[in-house]
Design an enzyme around this catalytic site. Sequence first.
Site, PDB file in Angstrom:
ATOM      1  N   GLY A 191       0.759  -1.244   0.000  1.00  0.00           N
ATOM      2  CA  GLY A 191       0.000   0.000   0.000  1.00  0.00           C
ATOM      3  C   GLY A 191       0.787   1.289   0.000  1.00  0.00           C
ATOM      4  O   GLY A 191       0.208   2.356  -0.232  1.00  0.00           O
ATOM      5  N   PRO A 202       4.722  -5.207  -0.717  1.00  0.00           N
ATOM      6  CA  PRO A 202       4.770  -3.981  -1.513  1.00  0.00           C
ATOM      7  C   PRO A 202       4.730  -4.286  -3.011  1.00  0.00           C
ATOM      8  O   PRO A 202       5.318  -5.259  -3.467  1.00  0.00           O
ATOM      9  CB  PRO A 202       6.125  -3.381  -1.136  1.00  0.00           C
ATOM     10  N   GLY A 203       4.019  -3.458  -3.749  1.00  0.00           N
ATOM     11  CA  GLY A 203       3.993  -3.589  -5.201  1.00  0.00           C
ATOM     12  C   GLY A 203       4.452  -2.289  -5.837  1.00  0.00           C
ATOM     13  O   GLY A 203       5.567  -2.148  -6.338  1.00  0.00           O
ATOM     14  N   ARG A 204       3.560  -1.286  -5.755  1.00  0.00           N
ATOM     15  CA  ARG A 204       3.817  -0.007  -6.409  1.00  0.00           C
ATOM     16  C   ARG A 204       5.148   0.612  -5.974  1.00  0.00           C
ATOM     17  O   ARG A 204       5.901   1.126  -6.804  1.00  0.00           O
ATOM     18  CB  ARG A 204       2.681   0.959  -6.060  1.00  0.00           C
ATOM     19  N   CYS A 206     -10.888   4.322 -29.322  1.00  0.00           N
ATOM     20  CA  CYS A 206     -12.131   5.050 -29.577  1.00  0.00           C
ATOM     21  C   CYS A 206     -12.968   5.214 -28.325  1.00  0.00           C
ATOM     22  O   CYS A 206     -14.055   4.629 -28.201  1.00  0.00           O
ATOM     23  CB  CYS A 206     -12.911   4.338 -30.663  1.00  0.00           C
ATOM     24  N   TYR A 216       1.453  -1.613 -12.253  1.00  0.00           N
ATOM     25  CA  TYR A 216       0.080  -1.510 -12.752  1.00  0.00           C
ATOM     26  C   TYR A 216       0.023  -0.844 -14.130  1.00  0.00           C
ATOM     27  O   TYR A 216      -0.923  -0.133 -14.451  1.00  0.00           O
ATOM     28  CB  TYR A 216      -0.824  -0.789 -11.739  1.00  0.00           C
TER      29      TYR A 216
HETATM   30  N1  LLP Z   1      -1.401  -6.999  -1.061  1.00  0.00           N
HETATM   31  C1  LLP Z   1      -2.698  -7.099  -1.413  1.00  0.00           C
HETATM   32  C2  LLP Z   1      -3.552  -8.082  -0.746  1.00  0.00           C
HETATM   33  C3  LLP Z   1      -3.210  -6.252  -2.409  1.00  0.00           C
HETATM   34  O1  LLP Z   1      -4.482  -6.344  -2.761  1.00  0.00           O
HETATM   35  C4  LLP Z   1      -2.350  -5.313  -3.052  1.00  0.00           C
HETATM   36  C5  LLP Z   1      -2.835  -4.430  -4.105  1.00  0.00           C
HETATM   37  C6  LLP Z   1      -1.001  -5.262  -2.655  1.00  0.00           C
HETATM   38  C7  LLP Z   1      -0.568  -6.109  -1.642  1.00  0.00           C
HETATM   39  C8  LLP Z   1      -0.015  -4.316  -3.251  1.00  0.00           C
HETATM   40  O2  LLP Z   1      -0.352  -2.984  -3.011  1.00  0.00           O
HETATM   41  P1  LLP Z   1       0.675  -1.813  -3.401  1.00  0.00           P
HETATM   42  O3  LLP Z   1       1.875  -1.950  -2.504  1.00  0.00           O
HETATM   43  O4  LLP Z   1       1.039  -1.971  -4.836  1.00  0.00           O
HETATM   44  O5  LLP Z   1      -0.092  -0.573  -3.153  1.00  0.00           O
HETATM   45  N2  LLP Z   1      -4.387  -1.066 -10.074  1.00  0.00           N
HETATM   46  C9  LLP Z   1      -4.333  -0.080  -9.016  1.00  0.00           C
HETATM   47  C10 LLP Z   1      -3.751  -0.659  -7.752  1.00  0.00           C
HETATM   48  C11 LLP Z   1      -4.524  -1.863  -7.225  1.00  0.00           C
HETATM   49  C12 LLP Z   1      -3.918  -2.481  -6.008  1.00  0.00           C
HETATM   50  C13 LLP Z   1      -4.621  -3.732  -5.634  1.00  0.00           C
HETATM   51  N3  LLP Z   1      -4.058  -4.430  -4.528  1.00  0.00           N
HETATM   52  C14 LLP Z   1      -3.531   1.111  -9.503  1.00  0.00           C
HETATM   53  O6  LLP Z   1      -3.042   1.100 -10.631  1.00  0.00           O
HETATM   54  O7  LLP Z   1      -3.412   2.119  -8.804  1.00  0.00           O
END
Ligand code: LLP
Length: 428
Positions: A243, A278-280, A345, A374
Site C-alpha cells: 500500500g 509492496p507492489g507499487r 475510440c 500496474y
Molecule cells: N497486497 C494485497 C492483498 C493487495 O491487494 C495489493 C494491491 C497489494 C498487496 C499491493 O499494493 P501496493 O503496494 O502496490 O499498493 N491497479 C491499481 C492498484 C490496485 C492495487 C490492488 N491491490 C492502480 O493502478 O493504482
Amino acid sequence: MSADPGFAVRGGVLHAEGVSLATIAQVVGTPTYVYSAAALRAAARRFRDALAPVPRKALAFAVKANPSLAVLNLLREEGYGADIVSGGEMTAVLNAGMAARDIAFSGVGKTPEELAQALRVGVGHINLESEREGEVLAAIAVRMGRAAPALLRVNPDVDAGTHAKITTGTSDTKFGVAIGDAPAIYDWLAARPGLSLQGVAVHIGSQIMAPDPLEAAYRRIGELVAALRARGQGISHVDLGGGLGVDYRGGADADVAAYGAMVARVTRDWDVTLLFEPGRYIAAHAGVLLTRVLWVKPGEECSFVVIDAGMNDLARPALYDAWHDFAAVAPNGATMRAHVVGPVCESSDGFARARMIDRVGEGDLAVIRDVGAYGASMASCYNSRALAAEVMVEGGRFALITPRIAAADIRPQTLPEWWQGAALGRAA
Ligand code: LLP
C-alpha cells in the site's frame, strides 16, 4: 525521492540507464514498456533497509503490479518472495525461480482448483478471505493429506485515504472478514483438521501517502492478535499487506523509513514474523511507456497530441484519473499546452488534459513516466490492439523481455464448427 532514478536526459536524449530510448524505439518499436534494473534494485533495497528495525520478516512483491519474468527474477535476487492472487501469477513466480514457500496467496476469489494447486506446490501461506473459503481449503487439504498453512484476512474498517477504487480496508469493501467477527471465525477455523492457521493478514488499500491510516489499521490488528492469544490461539505470523504510495509528479514518495520505524514501534510486542507485500513502491518509478506521436491536431482549447499508446496499454488514467508525467525523449526546451490522447475510440483514452508539456511534433518519441507498476500488468487488447513490448535495461545493455503480441495471437479464435463450412464456402 525524485521520480525515475533510472531515467535521465543525456546529450539531449532521454536514456534508461546507459541506453538511449531512441535506440530502443528504433530496435523494438513503440509502444514499449522500458524498465530500469537499477531503479528496481534501488527501490527494493530502500524498502528492505527501511524495515531493518523489524527483526523477523519476509518481503513478498505484489506480483499484480508487474508480473514480468525478468522483474520477478531480479526481485528474487534481492531476497523477495511473492504475493499472488491467481494460479497464473503462481506459475509466473515459480517460473522466475522463486521458492513456493516464499509465496503468499491472497485474493478474494480463489477457485478450489487454485487452492489445490497452491497446496500441491507448497506455498508459504494462503490468506483466507472468508470462513467458507477456509472450510473448503481444509477439506481439500484433508483429501490431499496436507495441513494448509493459512492466515485469516481481516478487514479493520479503516479508510486508507486513497482513491475509492483502490481502497480495500473499509467495511463496505469485499475484502477479508469484519474485525468484529474475526475472533469467532478464527476459533472455528483453527479447530478445522487440514488447516494450520498461523495468524492474520491485513491490507487496507494502495497508493497510501500518509502513515496514519496504516498505523491505525496495524494497531487494531495488534489488539486482535492479543485477543486471539487470550483465547488460546497461537499466532506466529501477521501479514501487513502493501500500500505504500509514490509521488507521480516528481515529488517525495511515501516516507518508507518512517513507515519502517512506525511498524517496528507498533509491532514491538507482537512476537511474530511479519510479512510485507509492496507492489507499487518497488516498481512504479522503474518503468516508462515509450511512445511515438502519431499526429498533432488542432483543438478548440489546445492541440491534441495523439500518441500510439492507448488506454489499453496503460489503463490507470482512464480508470482512476491517475496523473502520469509526459515528456519528450529529445526535449528541445520549448513547451506547449495540449491534450495527450491515445488512439482508442473512447473519450476516456487520454493521458493529460490541457497540460503544459514538452513541445512535440508528428513522429517524435515521448514517454509516459512511472508506469513500472500496474502498467503492462493491466493492459488489454481493446480495439484489437497488440500488447506492448517490454524491455529491461541494465547499465549499457537492453533486452526484449516480452515481445509485442498481436491481439489475434493472444486470443486465437474460431467459428462454431457448424458454421465453418458455410464460412469456407463464402470465402471460396
Ligand atoms: N497486497 C494485497 C492483498 C493487495 O491487494 C495489493 C494491491 C497489494 C498487496 C499491493 O499494493 P501496493 O503496494 O502496490 O499498493 N491497479 C491499481 C492498484 C490496485 C492495487 C490492488 N491491490 C492502480 O493502478 O493504482
